[in-house]
Design a protein around this motif. Structure first.
Motif, short mmCIF file in Angstrom:
data_model
loop_
_atom_site.label_atom_id
_atom_site.label_comp_id
_atom_site.label_asym_id
_atom_site.label_seq_id
_atom_site.Cartn_x
_atom_site.Cartn_y
_atom_site.Cartn_z
N LYS A 125 0.81 -1.21 0.00
CA LYS A 125 0.00 0.00 0.00
C LYS A 125 0.84 1.26 0.00
CE LYS A 125 -3.83 2.19 2.50
NZ LYS A 125 -4.75 2.06 3.66
N TYR A 126 1.94 1.28 0.78
CA TYR A 126 2.75 2.48 0.92
C TYR A 126 4.12 2.35 0.25
CZ TYR A 126 -0.76 4.18 4.18
OH TYR A 126 -1.94 4.60 4.75
N GLY A 127 4.32 1.29 -0.52
CA GLY A 127 5.58 1.14 -1.24
C GLY A 127 6.78 1.03 -0.34
N ASN A 128 6.69 0.22 0.71
CA ASN A 128 7.79 0.09 1.66
C ASN A 128 8.83 -0.95 1.24
OD1 ASN A 128 7.00 2.10 3.42
ND2 ASN A 128 5.82 0.72 4.73
N GLN A 129 8.70 -1.51 0.04
CA GLN A 129 9.70 -2.49 -0.40
C GLN A 129 11.13 -1.94 -0.36
OE1 GLN A 129 6.82 -2.06 -2.06
NE2 GLN A 129 5.97 -4.01 -2.75
N PRO A 130 11.39 -0.70 -0.86
CA PRO A 130 12.78 -0.21 -0.83
C PRO A 130 13.41 -0.22 0.56
CG PRO A 130 11.48 1.14 -2.31
CD PRO A 130 10.51 0.22 -1.61
N ARG A 131 12.68 0.24 1.57
CA ARG A 131 13.29 0.28 2.90
C ARG A 131 13.49 -1.12 3.46
NH1 ARG A 131 8.90 2.62 7.35
NH2 ARG A 131 7.78 0.66 7.71
N LEU A 132 12.58 -2.05 3.13
CA LEU A 132 12.73 -3.42 3.60
C LEU A 132 13.90 -4.10 2.91
CD1 LEU A 132 11.78 -5.83 5.24
CD2 LEU A 132 10.01 -6.26 3.52
N ILE A 133 14.04 -3.89 1.59
CA ILE A 133 15.15 -4.47 0.84
C ILE A 133 16.48 -3.91 1.34
CG2 ILE A 133 16.23 -4.55 -1.45
CD1 ILE A 133 13.34 -4.57 -2.62
N LYS A 134 16.55 -2.59 1.49
CA LYS A 134 17.78 -1.95 1.96
C LYS A 134 18.17 -2.46 3.35
CE LYS A 134 20.89 1.48 2.42
NZ LYS A 134 22.20 1.45 1.73
N THR A 135 17.20 -2.54 4.26
CA THR A 135 17.47 -3.03 5.61
C THR A 135 17.94 -4.47 5.58
OG1 THR A 135 15.78 -1.54 6.52
CG2 THR A 135 16.48 -3.37 7.91
N GLY A 136 17.28 -5.29 4.76
CA GLY A 136 17.67 -6.70 4.66
C GLY A 136 19.08 -6.88 4.15
N PHE A 137 19.44 -6.16 3.09
CA PHE A 137 20.80 -6.27 2.55
C PHE A 137 21.84 -5.75 3.52
CE2 PHE A 137 18.92 -7.02 -1.64
CZ PHE A 137 19.83 -7.92 -2.17
N ASP A 138 21.57 -4.62 4.16
CA ASP A 138 22.54 -4.04 5.08
C ASP A 138 22.87 -4.99 6.24
OD1 ASP A 138 22.62 -1.80 3.53
OD2 ASP A 138 21.70 -0.45 4.99
N ASN A 139 21.89 -5.77 6.64
CA ASN A 139 22.07 -6.65 7.80
C ASN A 139 22.30 -8.11 7.42
OD1 ASN A 139 21.37 -4.98 10.44
ND2 ASN A 139 19.99 -4.29 8.80
#
Length: 596
Positions: A409-423
């Motif tokens: 709904k809010y297009g939160n894929q980028p922040r989830l992808i970025k957080t996942g890769f960073d960690n």
């Protein structure tokens, strides 16, 4: 008598809902918008219930009034760090008082008045409208706290009323029916299931107590409020019961919440009693079959369940122990879902909005005390548009990956992808709106996990394991396999292997390189990422792509189907509606930086 009939009808209605067979229920994830019809949530009601619950006998949305006492509080209390703002707020309120004529009003009415106002504050070149909307979020909330009026019939505080039957959304009703059914599996068959609900992740821990008490009792639970929050935990950790007398002061500092003791005296006194005798709080948990955590801030939940940095409280340790033994299930709603995370390389998402999170350096905290120690600071962190996360979990109950919500709904894929890769997370999970998911783990070591998704939305999943091993380029994300599960789809994890079962009532879609061209000019804007994937799924296109420019950098999103891809679509006919849904598994996903 009326409430007894309503409760009986609710139990009958819930027993008729479809409840899927599931072994050892452990966790449930609720979207934030799964709200039950109540006197404080009238927009979720059908017309009949909306009319019956609008009466003055029930608690409604918060009401405010400009009184001399309120003006004094605005002028004298430290609701903002700047004295000149307090003086300007008093001037604004004196002008607004002439408009409202000493009558009560809601927040929307007040802000509508300000939008239409054109007067300028004394000694300033800004309008009242600009003054208000330039305030920080925590300042606006504190401002309203100091004007809020107690809703009462005589000396008795009005309580909110719930009507489960009158709830319009079928997903909400089925989600709570499932919670009741799963809790009953843990409870002795001869008694009602017991639920302990937690509202302490909110800056106002009292506001929704009536709502959940009424909701769970109407469902058929024996319900108890587990009155833990950051203020309560601070006092309990000091091991000095005399501090319980000053609990309201700690609510100001730890929750950024004013005057809760005045507006909810009965709940305040109840919490004070538990503060002086914490063993009663622990007993409520020990006797429970389920814990429900209301939509709330992961940071405020951290302060509710930790004594110091990385030192969990006895209450959290007991919750973890009971879940591990199969004696308790835990359900979390909205942003509280983020707090369920545990395990190695998994993070707790706190904030972040838009595609710009891919280019900026995130703010990373090792624990909740490093992020904030005061309520106003905790609120500021989670309200930021910049990406921030904790490199650890809060509740430590979901060890299979990093969790996020409102992904489609809010297009939160980028922040989830970025957080996942960073960690270096193995898996990332994003629950969509109007959805819920059920999770069980049949092995003690958690190596086997089964999750099933329900509702009109779905759950997005990214498998980052291969990409984490091979990624070498800065700001390159992928390729990795992504999935989108819709109503009644299942995913199983066993020995690091992913197995997906898409519901058999959905029809398979053949992919073809000769299929239509699917493209988006703004793939990261709001829900466009999700829409791009759904267009590919519905058409069977082999490739879907799009690009966006941000901060002098172009990012290209590419979704590719292969021989391993599985796509199915169907029509979900529930709640008097027919909704087209499309699920997919193993879509190769990549976000690449491109030169402008």
């Amino acid at each position: 008598m009326k409430s007894i009939l309503k409760k009986a009808a609710t139990v009958a209605m819930l027993s008729s809902c479809s409840v899927a067979a599931f072994a050892k229920p452990q966790l449930m994830l609720f979207a934030d918008d799964l709200q039950v019809c109540s006197s404080e949530r009238l927009r979720y009601c059908n017309s009949e219930s909306r009319e019956s619950l609008s009466k003055d006998t029930y608690k409604q949305q918060p009401i405010y009034q400009i009184t001399e006492e309120g003006l004094g509080r605005i002028a004298d209390m430290a609701w903002t760090e700047q004295p000149d703002i307090r003086a300007q707020a008093v001037e604004l309120l004196n002008a607004a008082k002439k408009h409202f004529n000493d009558e009560a009003f809601g927040q929307r009415e007040f802000e509508r008045y300000l939008r239409r106002s054109d007067f300028t504050l004394t000694g300033s070149d800004i309008s009242a409208r600009e003054f208000w909307f330039n305030l920080f979020d925590f300042e606006q909330r504190n401002f309203f706290d100091l004007l809020e009026q107690k809703q009462a019939n005589g000396k008795r505080r009005r309580q909110g009323e719930v009507d489960v039957q009158g709830t319009r959304n079928w997903v909400t009703k089925e989600a709570f029916a499932q919670l009741l059914s799963d809790a009953q599996k843990i409870a002795d068959a001869k008694r009602k299931p017991r639920v302990a609900f937690i509202t302490g992740g909110s800056r106002d821990p009292y506001r929704d107590v009536d709502y959940y008490q009424s909701l769970f009792e109407q469902l058929g639970f024996e319900a108890h409020w587990l009155a833990i929050d950051g203020a309560m935990q601070t006092v309990m950790s000091a091991q000095d019961t005399k501090l319980c007398d000053s609990l309201a002061d700690y609510q100001v500092s730890k929750l950024a919440s004013f005057r809760r003791d005045v507006l909810y005296p009965d709940l305040y006194q109840k919490q004070q009693k538990l503060c002086r005798d914490p063993e009663k709080l622990y007993n409520l948990l020990r006797k429970s079959d389920a814990v429900f955590i209301a939509d709330s801030s992961p940071l405020l939940l951290y302060h509710a369940f930790y004594k110091n940095a990385n030192q969990p409280s006895e209450l959290l340790t007991k919750i973890q122990d009971m879940v591990a033994k199969g004696e308790l299930m835990v359900a979390a709603q909205g942003d509280a879902v983020h707090a369920l995370v545990g395990g190695k390389n998994n993070a707790t998402v706190l904030s972040g909005d838009g595609v710009q999170v891919l280019t900026g350096r995130p703010t990373v905290y090792s624990n909740g005390f490093e992020a904030c120690r005061l309520g106003v600071d905790c609120i500021s962190v989670v309200n930021s548009r910049e990406l921030s996360y904790m490199q650890s979990g809060v509740l430590g109950l979901f060890n299979w990956g990093t969790l996020d919500t409102k992904v489609a709904k809010y297009g939160n894929q980028p922040r989830l992808i970025k957080t996942g890769f960073d960690n270096s997370s193995n898996l990332i999970f994003g629950l969509d709106s109007d959805s819920y998911a059920r999770i069980s783990s049949e092995s003690d070591d958690g190596e086997y996990m089964q999750m099933q998704v329900f509702g009109e939305g779905g759950l997005w999943l990214g498998d980052l394991r291969q990409s984490n091993d091979s990624m070498a380029t800065a700001m390159q994300f992928g390729p990795f396999d992504s999935y989108f599960l819709t109503h009644e789809d299942k995913i199983m994890l066993r020995n690091d292997m992913i197995n997906v079962e898409l519901a058999p009532w959905k029809q398979a879609i053949n992919t073809t390189t000769a299929g239509p061209l699917v493209n988006s000019s703004t793939p990261f804007s709001r829900s466009n990422y999700h829409k791009l994937g759904q267009m590919q799924c519905n058409t069977g296109a082999a490739t879907a792509s799009g690009s966006t420019d941000i901060d002098s950098q172009r990012f290209e999103l590419t979704l590719k189907a292969s021989g391993a891809t599985n796509m199915r679509k169907g029509v979900l006919a529930k709640g008097g509606k027919r909704i087209g849904v499309c699920s997919f598994a193993r879509i190769s996903t990549q976000i690449l930086p491109k030169a402008l």
